[in-house]
Design an enzyme around this catalytic site. Structure first.
Site, PDB file in Angstrom:
ATOM      1  N   ARG A  24       0.826  -1.215   0.000  1.00 10.10           N
ATOM      2  CA  ARG A  24       0.000   0.000   0.000  1.00 10.10           C
ATOM      3  C   ARG A  24       0.860   1.264   0.000  1.00 10.10           C
ATOM      4  O   ARG A  24       0.514   2.238   0.660  1.00 10.10           O
ATOM      5  CB  ARG A  24      -0.945   0.031   1.206  1.00 10.10           C
ATOM      6  CG  ARG A  24      -1.984  -1.060   1.218  1.00 10.10           C
ATOM      7  CD  ARG A  24      -3.178  -0.688   0.341  1.00 10.10           C
ATOM      8  NE  ARG A  24      -4.152  -1.748   0.351  1.00 10.10           N
ATOM      9  CZ  ARG A  24      -5.338  -1.659   0.946  1.00 10.10           C
ATOM     10  NH1 ARG A  24      -5.696  -0.549   1.540  1.00 10.10           N
ATOM     11  NH2 ARG A  24      -6.165  -2.663   0.894  1.00 10.10           N
ATOM     12  N   ARG A  28      -3.792   6.814   0.333  1.00 13.97           N
ATOM     13  CA  ARG A  28      -4.405   7.994   0.945  1.00 13.97           C
ATOM     14  C   ARG A  28      -3.546   8.759   1.928  1.00 13.97           C
ATOM     15  O   ARG A  28      -3.941   9.815   2.379  1.00 13.97           O
ATOM     16  CB  ARG A  28      -5.721   7.578   1.610  1.00 13.97           C
ATOM     17  CG  ARG A  28      -6.758   7.145   0.600  1.00 13.97           C
ATOM     18  CD  ARG A  28      -7.951   6.542   1.279  1.00 13.97           C
ATOM     19  NE  ARG A  28      -7.570   5.279   1.893  1.00 13.97           N
ATOM     20  CZ  ARG A  28      -8.398   4.468   2.503  1.00 13.97           C
ATOM     21  NH1 ARG A  28      -9.667   4.785   2.592  1.00 13.97           N
ATOM     22  NH2 ARG A  28      -7.979   3.345   3.025  1.00 13.97           N
ATOM     23  N   ARG A  37      -7.819  11.383  -6.136  1.00 13.79           N
ATOM     24  CA  ARG A  37      -8.929  10.616  -5.561  1.00 13.79           C
ATOM     25  C   ARG A  37     -10.186  11.471  -5.393  1.00 13.79           C
ATOM     26  O   ARG A  37     -11.305  10.970  -5.488  1.00 13.79           O
ATOM     27  CB  ARG A  37      -8.460  10.036  -4.226  1.00 13.79           C
ATOM     28  CG  ARG A  37      -9.473   9.221  -3.478  1.00 13.79           C
ATOM     29  CD  ARG A  37      -9.747   7.892  -4.142  1.00 13.79           C
ATOM     30  NE  ARG A  37     -10.604   7.107  -3.287  1.00 13.79           N
ATOM     31  CZ  ARG A  37     -11.925   7.234  -3.248  1.00 13.79           C
ATOM     32  NH1 ARG A  37     -12.528   8.104  -4.036  1.00 13.79           N
ATOM     33  NH2 ARG A  37     -12.633   6.482  -2.431  1.00 13.79           N
ATOM     34  N   ASP A  73      -6.279  -3.732  -7.486  1.00 17.82           N
ATOM     35  CA  ASP A  73      -6.873  -4.326  -6.290  1.00 17.82           C
ATOM     36  C   ASP A  73      -7.049  -5.830  -6.482  1.00 17.82           C
ATOM     37  O   ASP A  73      -7.239  -6.290  -7.609  1.00 17.82           O
ATOM     38  CB  ASP A  73      -8.229  -3.693  -5.961  1.00 17.82           C
ATOM     39  CG  ASP A  73      -8.588  -3.912  -4.488  1.00 17.82           C
ATOM     40  OD1 ASP A  73      -8.144  -3.117  -3.658  1.00 17.82           O
ATOM     41  OD2 ASP A  73      -9.278  -4.910  -4.185  1.00 17.82           O
ATOM     42  N   TYR A 150     -13.936 -13.039   0.446  1.00 17.48           N
ATOM     43  CA  TYR A 150     -14.682 -11.825   0.068  1.00 17.48           C
ATOM     44  C   TYR A 150     -15.960 -12.187  -0.681  1.00 17.48           C
ATOM     45  O   TYR A 150     -17.022 -11.612  -0.463  1.00 17.48           O
ATOM     46  CB  TYR A 150     -13.830 -10.901  -0.806  1.00 17.48           C
ATOM     47  CG  TYR A 150     -13.006  -9.941   0.002  1.00 17.48           C
ATOM     48  CD1 TYR A 150     -13.611  -8.916   0.728  1.00 17.48           C
ATOM     49  CD2 TYR A 150     -11.627 -10.051   0.058  1.00 17.48           C
ATOM     50  CE1 TYR A 150     -12.862  -8.036   1.488  1.00 17.48           C
ATOM     51  CE2 TYR A 150     -10.864  -9.186   0.810  1.00 17.48           C
ATOM     52  CZ  TYR A 150     -11.493  -8.181   1.530  1.00 17.48           C
ATOM     53  OH  TYR A 150     -10.746  -7.321   2.284  1.00 17.48           O
TER      54      TYR A 150
HETATM   55  O1  CP3 Z   1       0.305  -1.772  -2.462  1.00 15.73           O
HETATM   56  C1  CP3 Z   1      -0.075  -0.901  -3.272  1.00 15.73           C
HETATM   57  O2  CP3 Z   1       0.174   0.311  -3.139  1.00 15.73           O
HETATM   58  C2  CP3 Z   1      -0.839  -1.360  -4.483  1.00 15.73           C
HETATM   59  C3  CP3 Z   1      -2.252  -1.183  -4.408  1.00 15.73           C
HETATM   60  C4  CP3 Z   1      -3.124  -2.113  -3.604  1.00 15.73           C
HETATM   61  C5  CP3 Z   1      -4.420  -1.728  -3.229  1.00 15.73           C
HETATM   62  N1  CP3 Z   1      -5.062  -2.810  -2.698  1.00 15.73           N
HETATM   63  C6  CP3 Z   1      -4.990  -0.394  -3.430  1.00 15.73           C
HETATM   64  C7  CP3 Z   1      -6.152   0.040  -2.633  1.00 15.73           C
HETATM   65  C8  CP3 Z   1      -2.954  -3.434  -3.195  1.00 15.73           C
HETATM   66  C9  CP3 Z   1      -1.718  -4.326  -3.270  1.00 15.73           C
HETATM   67  C10 CP3 Z   1      -4.201  -3.868  -2.649  1.00 15.73           C
HETATM   68  C11 CP3 Z   1      -4.453  -5.242  -2.188  1.00 15.73           C
HETATM   69  C12 CP3 Z   1      -5.682  -5.505  -1.423  1.00 15.73           C
HETATM   70  N2  CP3 Z   1      -6.934  -5.045  -1.647  1.00 15.73           N
HETATM   71  C13 CP3 Z   1      -5.748  -6.394  -0.342  1.00 15.73           C
HETATM   72  C14 CP3 Z   1      -4.616  -7.206   0.176  1.00 15.73           C
HETATM   73  C15 CP3 Z   1      -3.691  -6.359   0.961  1.00 15.73           C
HETATM   74  C16 CP3 Z   1      -4.103  -6.152   2.379  1.00 15.73           C
HETATM   75  O3  CP3 Z   1      -4.253  -4.982   2.744  1.00 15.73           O
HETATM   76  O4  CP3 Z   1      -4.253  -7.143   3.076  1.00 15.73           O
HETATM   77  C17 CP3 Z   1      -7.068  -6.405   0.121  1.00 15.73           C
HETATM   78  C18 CP3 Z   1      -7.588  -7.177   1.303  1.00 15.73           C
HETATM   79  C19 CP3 Z   1      -7.815  -5.566  -0.727  1.00 15.73           C
HETATM   80  C20 CP3 Z   1      -9.282  -5.284  -0.684  1.00 15.73           C
HETATM   81  C21 CP3 Z   1      -9.534  -3.875  -0.378  1.00 15.73           C
HETATM   82  N3  CP3 Z   1      -9.347  -2.828  -1.269  1.00 15.73           N
HETATM   83  C22 CP3 Z   1     -10.025  -3.321   0.815  1.00 15.73           C
HETATM   84  C23 CP3 Z   1     -10.366  -4.122   2.048  1.00 15.73           C
HETATM   85  C24 CP3 Z   1     -10.125  -1.946   0.634  1.00 15.73           C
HETATM   86  C25 CP3 Z   1     -10.706  -0.943   1.572  1.00 15.73           C
HETATM   87  C26 CP3 Z   1      -9.825  -0.718   2.722  1.00 15.73           C
HETATM   88  C27 CP3 Z   1      -9.308   0.666   2.722  1.00 15.73           C
HETATM   89  O5  CP3 Z   1      -8.105   0.826   3.033  1.00 15.73           O
HETATM   90  O6  CP3 Z   1     -10.095   1.588   2.445  1.00 15.73           O
HETATM   91  C28 CP3 Z   1      -9.639  -1.643  -0.658  1.00 15.73           C
HETATM   92  C29 CP3 Z   1      -9.533  -0.304  -1.261  1.00 15.73           C
HETATM   93  C30 CP3 Z   1      -8.171   0.103  -1.675  1.00 15.73           C
HETATM   94  N4  CP3 Z   1      -7.279  -0.688  -2.339  1.00 15.73           N
HETATM   95  C31 CP3 Z   1      -7.607   1.396  -1.508  1.00 15.73           C
HETATM   96  C32 CP3 Z   1      -6.344   1.360  -2.120  1.00 15.73           C
HETATM   97  C33 CP3 Z   1      -5.357   2.499  -2.283  1.00 15.73           C
HETATM   98  C34 CP3 Z   1      -8.288   2.606  -0.854  1.00 15.73           C
HETATM   99  C35 CP3 Z   1      -9.039   3.296  -1.931  1.00 15.73           C
HETATM  100  C36 CP3 Z   1      -9.413   4.703  -1.619  1.00 15.73           C
HETATM  101  O7  CP3 Z   1     -10.481   4.882  -1.006  1.00 15.73           O
HETATM  102  O8  CP3 Z   1      -8.693   5.611  -2.036  1.00 15.73           O
END
Ligand code: CP3
Length: 343
Positions: A24, A28, A37, A73, A150
């Site tokens: 990540r 944000r 965003r 994602d 999920y």
């Molecule tokens: O690592 C990176 O920078 C690459 C981008 C990346 C995202 N999601 C962007 C994202 C990666 C590698 C993921 C993987 C991901 N997505 C996982 C596995 C990693 C982990 O954290 O265990 C999971 C479980 C997801 C599913 C997911 N996507 C969730 C649960 C959420 C919401 C949680 C949150 O933080 O709001 C997302 C959204 C998400 N994926 C965001 C980002 C940058 C937030 C989006 C936003 O509102 O701007």
């Protein structure tokens, strides 16, 4: 200048400094991310290759990271599988019709990445060209368990009871579902590698809700199948959290690199995984909320546990948390490079 430190560490070669990237790393906590965003939803950002490319590169302009990870994602393949979802405000992902009936499992389609996620492949190509060898580019996917959970729970979950219910009460249906998920992940990863991903990480974020025996029976063979499908073409990172008690089983599922979280000491984890494998980790993401000198001290402790052995990739034990201070990230990246160079 080309920086191949990350890929060399994946192959357990000696390196001039311990490579670091952060799960990540785009997101944000960066104001330049929030600017974009504000104008687009998260999924729109993922589906617009120019934006996905830009956001992938943002953290690399601020910090001397040794790898880039494509902005995407783990849920992106779901749409092509016929499992629709959206992101609810401040709630994370929501599946429109969670999988609760065998007929829904039967209806799941195997995606064609070139038709179903062309934007991701385009974003990888564009980012790889833009990076121009500066640092390697990672692709990724969810692991079969985490993705299936999920689809079944309909979002995040505390106890994963719907998933466990299916797994324990209808193992045949669980197998059909997991086989389909594996088939999807195999083509999804393959296409990412063809589009330019130089390593891939498989995220099993939530599998730690299982005990060792259930992991071994219901999950390990599927995760192994996905990892094997990459066929040694690029390094594979096998990531999970909360799996310290059976990290040896996690390692058995495969992966050139096993990623571990902070609940276990890195040296103990490495012994159990086997020092013939590379390891990734394992700082508590919460440490980044501490002052810079504390972050440096904690980074030094992780490096000490790695003992200068080849094959350590520095990372957090899980993704950067919302609200993480940018200065904390800078302090970590700089500390790791400074403390690990000229070993
Ligand atoms: O690592 C990176 O920078 C690459 C981008 C990346 C995202 N999601 C962007 C994202 C990666 C590698 C993921 C993987 C991901 N997505 C996982 C596995 C990693 C982990 O954290 O265990 C999971 C479980 C997801 C599913 C997911 N996507 C969730 C649960 C959420 C919401 C949680 C949150 O933080 O709001 C997302 C959204 C998400 N994926 C965001 C980002 C940058 C937030 C989006 C936003 O509102 O701007």
């Amino acid at each position: 200048m080309a920086n191949e430190t990350f890929l060399r560490a994946c192959r357990k070669e000696t390196v001039e400094h311990t490579p670091i990237w952060l799960m990540r790393q785009a997101g944000r906590y960066l104001k330049e991310y929030m600017e974009i965003r504000k104008k687009s939803s998260f999924l729109e950002m993922c589906k617009t290759p120019e934006i996905a490319c830009e956001v992938t590169l943002q953290p690399l302009r601020r910090f001397e990271l040794d790898a880039a990870i494509i902005f995407a994602d783990i849920l992106l393949p779901l749409e092509g599988m016929g499992v629709n979802f959206h992101f609810a405000k401040n709630e994370g992902p929501v599946i429109d019709r969670p999988i609760r009936e065998n007929s829904q499992i039967d209806a799941i389609k195997i995606i064609d990445p070139y038709k179903d996620v062309p934007y991701l492949l385009e974003a990888l190509k564009m980012t790889r060209a833009e990076l121009n060898g500066k640092v390697p580019l990672l692709g990724f996917c969810g692991a079969p368990f985490t993705l299936a959970s999920y689809m079944i729970e309909g979002g995040g979950s505390k106890n994963y009871l719907n998933t466990k219910k299916l797994m324990f009460s209808d193992p045949g249906a669980w197998k059909v579902l997991m086989d389909k998920v594996c088939a999807v992940l195999a083509v999804y990863l393959r296409a990412q590698i063809e589009a330019g991903a130089q390593a891939v990480q498989i995220f099993d974020s939530w599998v730690g809700c299982l005990g060792a025996a259930d992991y071994e029976e219901y999950v390990l063979p599927y995760t192994k199948k996905v990892i094997d499908s990459v066929g040694g073409d690029v390094p594979v990172i096998n990531f999970s959290t909360n799996t310290g008690p059976y990290i040896d089983l996690i390692a058995r599922a495969g992966g050139d690199i096993v990623s571990v979280d902070w609940r276990m000491e890195l040296d103990t984890a490495w012994e159990r995984i086997g020092t013939d494998r590379a390891i990734q980790g394992n700082l508590d993401p919460g440490v980044l909320f501490g002052p810079p000198e504390f972050i440096k001290k904690r980074a030094a402790e992780v490096l000490k546990k790695a003992g200068g052995r080849p094959g350590h990739i520095f990372n957090l034990g899980h993704g950067i948390i919302l609200g993480t201070p940018v200065d904390g990230v800078a302090a970590l990246v700089d500390s790791v490079h400074e403390l690990s160079s000229n070993k």
